[in-house]
Design a protein around this motif. Structure first.
Motif, PDB file in Angstrom:
ATOM      1  N   THR A 183      13.268 -31.123   6.431  1.00  0.00           N
ATOM      2  CA  THR A 183      12.201 -32.059   6.788  1.00  0.00           C
ATOM      3  C   THR A 183      12.684 -33.506   6.856  1.00  0.00           C
ATOM      4  O   THR A 183      12.339 -34.256   7.766  1.00  0.00           O
ATOM      5  CB  THR A 183      11.060 -31.941   5.747  1.00  0.00           C
ATOM      6  N   GLY A 192      18.608 -33.735   4.273  1.00  0.00           N
ATOM      7  CA  GLY A 192      18.287 -35.131   3.992  1.00  0.00           C
ATOM      8  C   GLY A 192      18.657 -35.609   2.604  1.00  0.00           C
ATOM      9  O   GLY A 192      18.515 -36.786   2.285  1.00  0.00           O
ATOM     10  N   SER A 232      19.624 -29.249  -0.400  1.00  0.00           N
ATOM     11  CA  SER A 232      20.073 -28.105   0.405  1.00  0.00           C
ATOM     12  C   SER A 232      18.968 -27.191   0.928  1.00  0.00           C
ATOM     13  O   SER A 232      19.156 -25.984   1.025  1.00  0.00           O
ATOM     14  CB  SER A 232      21.097 -27.267  -0.395  1.00  0.00           C
TER      15      SER A 232
END
Ligand code: SF4
Length: 549
Positions: A427, A467, A471
């Motif tokens: 995300t 990000g 992970s």
């Protein structure tokens, strides 16, 4: 003056326990445990319906907001405009937006058209059109307001879907092969076992307070598409010496900051016993799992400390009351990719068509479009994969070309480049409060750039963009794993970038990618970096060697 003697008990302190319930540590040892003890996460549902949805965001008890809401797949999303440098230094409430991410669990990745359309409608009505297919077969929506949650649940439940235990310290979505029951080479169809576990245990308060999350996969997929190596528990289809079909049981896999591959217990589990054995393993986790420190609370630490022999013995003696028979290891996976992208024949002579949205990103209109395409060509099922892809099932031979043409015309690629097909992204900073860098757009741009620069590259190559170190998009098992962090660019400024891990893989040569010391790239340099790696690989590879070899 003499030095005072050390207290006599200094070296004889009772070793600190790990907070294991079975060893008597029933008192909460940290805030999360305390919250769970104070009230079961499942109880938040009624408060959402009766109070929070009526009185609005500010009426939500903080312990529910940052804790129990997760038991129903609700996470506050990141407040827009807060850069990655602030992720670690701000208090959680400073990062919290007034909107939620909502995860819809799709066990086994199975969706019929009615269900797909229900999610599409919810996305358009309540989620500003957002919809991401995750790498655990769920669909995540964003921009959800607390006021709309009861209506969303009504719509989902009307078509047999739910968000129960989609997040939180619970048994999460049960992954299964999206081709279960139709793959010509499958060992067996795990659909019934997934449904039985779901019906028996999901939403059961006996298993709603686990030390941490518990991830399951049940599959007889010949390509091993459900990544059993990195699940907390996985049932992998096998045939034993007597020719009976059943499962090989794996436990203790997981990635995050302390990655471990799952281990075989060496037992054969017949399909009828899967649900019971699953109940035993999750029981061990609940009772013996480490609750003192959250970063040690996954079952992999227990499995690692006990070893498989002890784990099996406790399972058989304390939880099942009888020994399980020994069983064989799974066959090596069918070669190549595990993603089910492309057109292939099913057992019944029809075809399935797997396609690749960009890094799993879709929207409400696209979900409707996919449902319409499937319906126009006689299919009633669209399943999700564990690689952020989807598959339209049951397409008659004379309809295949039409389905492929319509999908391709809408940028849902059935014949994608390696880069489109095998790049995943979590995300990232757009919505995730733990993120340090942007991921989905970065990965999407990277795909475009690599397709332009390397149009003829066809080899399997996974690129996973994360990000932060958590992970979610599996940094350590990608050929090229990218872990988001701030890096210093040539001008000496801190900018978004990635630590590079190379050579991770699952399957025959399962192993974690090496962190290449000192090797980092800014987000801007990423296409140059990956292009260089790919060109070097092409130059140096030996015959049919794959990247991870
Ligand atoms: Fe968020 Fe990190 Fe997971 Fe990405 S890897 S979704 S940034 S927690």
């Amino acid at each position: 003056m003499t030095t005072p003697a050390r207290p006599a008990n200094r070296h004889h302190k009772r070793p600190r326990g790990e907070g294991q319930w079975a060893l008597g540590y029933r008192e909460p040892l940290n805030k999360n445990e305390e919250n769970k003890k104070n009230d079961d996460g499942l109880n938040v549902r009624q408060r959402i319906i009766d109070i929070y949805s009526k009185n609005g965001f500010d009426s939500i008890d903080p312990a529910d907001l940052r804790g129990r809401m997760r038991w129903y797949g609700l996470y506050t999303q990141r407040k827009p405009g807060i850069d990655g440098g602030k992720t670690a230094i701000l208090e959680p409430e400073e990062l919290d937006d007034r909107y939620f991410m909502l995860r819809v669990r799709i066990d086994g990745g199975r969706l019929n058209l009615e269900q797909l359309r229900a999610i599409a409608d919810i996305s358009n009505l309540y989620g500003r059109g957002t919809a991401d297919v995750t790498d655990r077969q769920n669909i995540q929506l964003h921009w959800i307001e607390i006021e709309s949650v009861p209506d969303i649940w009504k719509r989902l439940e009307a078509v047999g879907l739910s968000t129960t235990e989609a997040c939180g310290d619970t048994p999460r979505v049960i992954m299964g092969c999206p081709l279960a029951g139709i793959d010509t080479e499958e060992v067996l169809d795990g659909t019934e076992q997934i449904q039985e576990i779901y019906d028996t245990y999901i939403g059961d308060p006996a298993f709603s307070n686990l030390p941490r999350k518990f991830k399951t996969a049940v599959s007889g997929c010949p390509a091993h598409c459900t990544v059993h190596e990195i699940n907390d528990i996985a049932f992998v289809g096998v045939v034993n010496e007597q020719g009976e079909k059943g499962y090989d049981l794996w436990v203790g896999g997981g990635l995050s900051t302390n990655p471990m591959l799952a281990k075989r217990l060496g037992v054969f589990v017949s399909p009828e016993r899967v649900s019971e054995v699953w109940g035993g393993v999750i029981g061990i986790f609940r009772d013996y799992g480490y609750r003192r420190l959250r970063h040690r609370a996954r079952i992999k630490f227990l499995v690692n400390d006990w070893g498989v022999e002890k784990f099996r013995e406790i399972l058989e003696t304390e939880y099942l009351g009888q020994a399980l028979p020994d069983g064989p290891a799974p066959e090596q996976p069918r070669g190549g990719r595990r993603d089910h992208v492309g057109v292939f024949q099913q057992k019944d002579g029809n075809f399935y068509v797997g396609f690749a949205p960009r890094v799993g990103r879709l929207d409400g209109d696209k979900l409707h479009l996919i449902a319409d395409i499937a319906e126009r060509h006689g299919s009633g099922r669209v399943h999700t994969t564990v690689e952020q892809k989807m598959v339209i099932l049951d397409v008659a031979p004379d309809k295949v070309d039409g389905v492929v043409a319509e999908l391709e015309a809408n940028d849902l690629r059935v014949n994608p480049s390696t880069f489109r097909r095998q790049t995943m992204a979590c995300t990232g900073i757009e919505f995730c409060k733990l993120a340090i860098v942007e991921t989905k757009a970065t990965a999407s741009d990277l795909i475009d750039e690599l397709e332009r620069r390397l149009p003829d590259f066809r080899e399997p190559l996974t690129i996973n963009v994360n990000g932060c170190p958590n992970s979610c998009a599996r940094i350590q098992v990608a050929d090229i794993g990218l872990k988001g962090q701030l890096v210093v660019n040539d001008a000496g400024e801190q900018v978004e970038g990635f630590q590079i891990h190379l050579g991770g893989s699952l399957g025959v040569n399962a192993g974690f990618g090496r962190k290449v010391r000192g090797l980092k790239a800014t987000a801007e340099e990423l296409p140059d970096y990956v292009e260089r790696v790919v060109r070097n690989f092409e130059k140096q590879r030996d015959g049919s060697e794959t990247f991870s070899e």
